[in-house]
Write a protein that holds these residues in place. Structure first.
Motif, PDB file in Angstrom:
ATOM      1  N   SER A 168       2.864   9.733  -2.080  1.00 10.99           N
ATOM      2  CA  SER A 168       3.600   8.565  -1.579  1.00 10.99           C
ATOM      3  C   SER A 168       3.395   7.437  -2.572  1.00 10.99           C
ATOM      4  O   SER A 168       2.261   7.181  -2.996  1.00 10.99           O
ATOM      5  N   GLU A 205       5.016  -8.161   3.239  1.00  8.78           N
ATOM      6  CA  GLU A 205       5.710  -6.860   3.255  1.00  8.78           C
ATOM      7  C   GLU A 205       4.828  -5.771   2.636  1.00  8.78           C
ATOM      8  O   GLU A 205       4.793  -4.640   3.114  1.00  8.78           O
ATOM      9  N   GLN A 224       2.191  -4.707   5.077  1.00 11.59           N
ATOM     10  CA  GLN A 224       2.771  -3.846   6.122  1.00 11.59           C
ATOM     11  C   GLN A 224       2.895  -2.396   5.622  1.00 11.59           C
ATOM     12  O   GLN A 224       2.587  -1.450   6.337  1.00 11.59           O
ATOM     13  N   THR A 225       3.365  -2.249   4.378  1.00 11.07           N
ATOM     14  CA  THR A 225       3.523  -0.919   3.801  1.00 11.07           C
ATOM     15  C   THR A 225       2.168  -0.236   3.646  1.00 11.07           C
ATOM     16  O   THR A 225       2.022   0.960   3.937  1.00 11.07           O
ATOM     17  N   GLN A 245      -0.612  -0.823   5.393  1.00 11.45           N
ATOM     18  CA  GLN A 245      -1.154  -0.483   6.719  1.00 11.45           C
ATOM     19  C   GLN A 245      -0.445   0.731   7.320  1.00 11.45           C
ATOM     20  O   GLN A 245      -1.066   1.595   7.933  1.00 11.45           O
ATOM     21  N   SER A 246       0.857   0.773   7.115  1.00 15.56           N
ATOM     22  CA  SER A 246       1.650   1.887   7.632  1.00 15.56           C
ATOM     23  C   SER A 246       1.223   3.203   6.955  1.00 15.56           C
ATOM     24  O   SER A 246       1.012   4.221   7.627  1.00 15.56           O
ATOM     25  N   ALA A 247       1.039   3.172   5.613  1.00 16.91           N
ATOM     26  CA  ALA A 247       0.618   4.379   4.873  1.00 16.91           C
ATOM     27  C   ALA A 247      -0.780   4.812   5.310  1.00 16.91           C
ATOM     28  O   ALA A 247      -1.057   6.001   5.488  1.00 16.91           O
ATOM     29  N   SER A 258      -2.249   4.258   8.187  1.00 17.61           N
ATOM     30  CA  SER A 258      -2.278   4.761   9.572  1.00 17.61           C
ATOM     31  C   SER A 258      -1.704   6.181   9.674  1.00 17.61           C
ATOM     32  O   SER A 258      -2.003   6.909  10.601  1.00 17.61           O
ATOM     33  N   GLU A 259      -0.893   6.563   8.682  1.00 21.56           N
ATOM     34  CA  GLU A 259      -0.291   7.905   8.715  1.00 21.56           C
ATOM     35  C   GLU A 259      -1.188   8.960   8.096  1.00 21.56           C
ATOM     36  O   GLU A 259      -0.926  10.149   8.204  1.00 21.56           O
TER      37      GLU A 259
END
Length: 198
Positions: free
Chosen positions: A141, A186, A189-190, A192-194, A196-197
């Motif tokens: 990613s 932004e 956010q990206t 944190q999202s990565a 958490s996945e």
């Protein structure tokens, strides 16, 4: 977002990497692209060493990130990788990059996101293209960050973004400025999202 970073260690060999635990966010970019400045702006502290001499970082520097100062366990880890760009990058990333970079990018199980920094004020560079192609071939990613965006006017920014998207063959592209803070929320956010996945 308020975070509490803590320096863990500098690794100059794969054997020195910390034991895989929390999701890791790797920061990569050509020497002098503004990587240390961006990391410091994200963390709100001077954790990454900003040098006027490009190519100073010769190790991977690991930082533990938590949302509370008393929390012992890292919620995520930032990995600041050495800059590249002084020697031509080969297919195996680069002869001038230390040998431990390849195993980190290829094999690290906790690596959640690679943040690739490029200078938004110049066209895509061959070394940036090669790095992104390498990460894509490893199915990592990644998010491309255009740094120094504060130096571009609105119209120049649109042109530069289109040029980088096309030249680097990426969809995920965000312009940021460590100086003005543009794009930072932004980017968080990206990240944190990565994380958490993972």
């Amino acid at each position: 977002m308020r975070v509490y970073p803590k320096f863990i260690l500098s690794a100059t060999d794969a054997a020195h990497f910390p034991a895989p635990s929390a999701p890791e966010i790797a920061f990569l970019g050509r020497s002098n692209v503004g990587k240390s400045s961006l990391i410091n702006a994200l963390l709100g502290s001077k954790q990454a060493h900003v040098s006027s001499t490009p190519g100073r970082t010769r190790a991977i520097n690991f930082f533990s990130i938590t949302d509370k100062p008393e929390r012992q366990q890292a919620q995520m880890i930032f990995a600041d990788l050495p800059g590249y760009g002084y020697a031509k990058i080969s297919k195996s990333i680069s002869a001038e990059w230390p040998k431990f970079i390849n195993p980190y990018l290829a094999e690290r199980p906790t690596l959640a996101l690679c943040i690739c920094l490029v200078d938004s004020t110049i066209p895509p560079q061959p070394s940036d293209i090669q790095l992104i192609e390498y990460l894509q071939s490893r199915e990592r990613s990644l998010l491309v960050i255009g740094t120094k965006a504060d130096r571009l006017s609105g119209n120049e920014r649109v042109k530069a973004m289109n040029l980088l998207r096309k030249g680097l063959n990426v969809d995920g592209l965000l312009f940021c400025s460590a100086k003005t803070g543009a794009g930072m929320s932004e980017l968080w956010q990206t990240i944190q999202s990565a994380a958490s996945e993972k």
